[in-house]
Design an enzyme around this catalytic site. Structure first.
Site: not given
Ligand code: NAD
Length: 257
Positions: A139, A152
């Protein structure tokens, strides 16, 4: 030769897009993920795209024993595994002092540890064949942080480190390992965090989309699933043999800030 590709978390979103692209390219694909109401239709659709086989495993990526069973099934069925795309991922948005411990543990297990387990079990098969591609869907949050996403961001930064380490270890075996770092892609995962982000930041859902998500991306556009899938396809090609150990942003310019 047609290849065998495992894509974790491929019952929806980015993973499904990648599975479709690799099926189109003639690979056999193993789909994995949480079953959806339209799972059978999804499997049939992927089958129609190419000439390879399509299998589904519901192995839970937070459970190492289920991952091991899935990998044994793949070895028994195909005797090889050429491409792994570690894509399964979940999100939880909350301030760190309110972050549920269970959510932290689950995010680290699914978003980071599953990539370790799948890689450690796939690499011996790849070494045996003298060829392999390990692609981690990380990401933009593998490169930079945003508030309220501690687990995350930590997991994705971990994926970046794992990617580089694996790349060094397998470099002389014709195996590459790279991380793709998308910005915001409109998938069920992103749709599901709009309300939580609005609550955590005290703003409206519309402001989350326009100011927080697209506000980060200079293009003011969501990244498309097909664009991520095409990059995976390219990394699988022999032309990408020298690309390894990288974290490749595909984020509309977000991390150029
Ligand atoms: P999604 O919610 O559409 O898909 C997630 C997939 O993971 C689904 O198939 C789901 O069934 C599967 N999954 C969830 N928990 C699982 C478990 N315990 N075991 C096995 N599978 C499980 O999400 P998405 O947006 O397509 O995300 C895919 C990946 O891309 C994730 O790793 C995510 O972090 C990453 N990513 C997404 C974006 C984005 O904006 N959507 C941006 C950057 C990175």
């Amino acid at each position: 030769m047609d290849k065998v590709a495992l894509i974790t978390g491929s019952t929806s979103g980015i993973g499904l897009g990648i599975a479709k692209r690799l099926a189109q390219a003639g690979h056999s694909v193993i789909l994995n993920g949480l079953a959806t109401p339209t799972l059978n239709e999804t499997i049939s659709e992927v089958k129609t795209l190419g000439k390879g086989e399509v299998l589904f495993s519901d192995a839970d990526m937070s459970q190492p024993d289920q991952i091991e069973a899935m990998m044994r099934m793949i070895e028994k069925q195909f005797g090889r595994l050429d491409v792994i795309v570690n894509n399964a991922g979940i999100q939880h948005v909350a301030p760190i002092d309110e972050f549920p411990i269970a959510a932290w543990d689950k995010i680290i297990a699914i978003n980071l540890s599953s990539a370790f387990h799948i890689s450690r079990l796939a690499i011996p098969m790849m070494k045996k064949n003298g060829w392999g591609r390990i692609i981690n869907i990380a990401s933009a949050h593998a490169l930079i942080a945003s508030p309220f996403k501690s687990a995350y961001v930590a997991a994705k930064h971990g994926v970046a480190g794992l990617t580089k380490t694996i790349a060094l270890e397998v470099a002389q075996h014709n195996i590459t390992c790279n991380a793709i770092c998308p910005g915001y892609v409109l998938t069920p995962l992103v749709e599901g965090q709009i309300a939580a982000t609005a609550k955590a930041r005290g703003i409206s859902e519309e402001q989350v989309i326009n100011d927080v998500m697209l506000g980060e991306q200079p293009t003011k556009e969501f990244v498309k699933i097909e664009e991520v899938a095409e990059l995976v396809y390219y990394l699988c090609a022999d032309a990408a043999a020298s690309i390894t150990g990288t974290c490749l942003p595909i984020d509309g310019g977000w991390t150029a800030h």
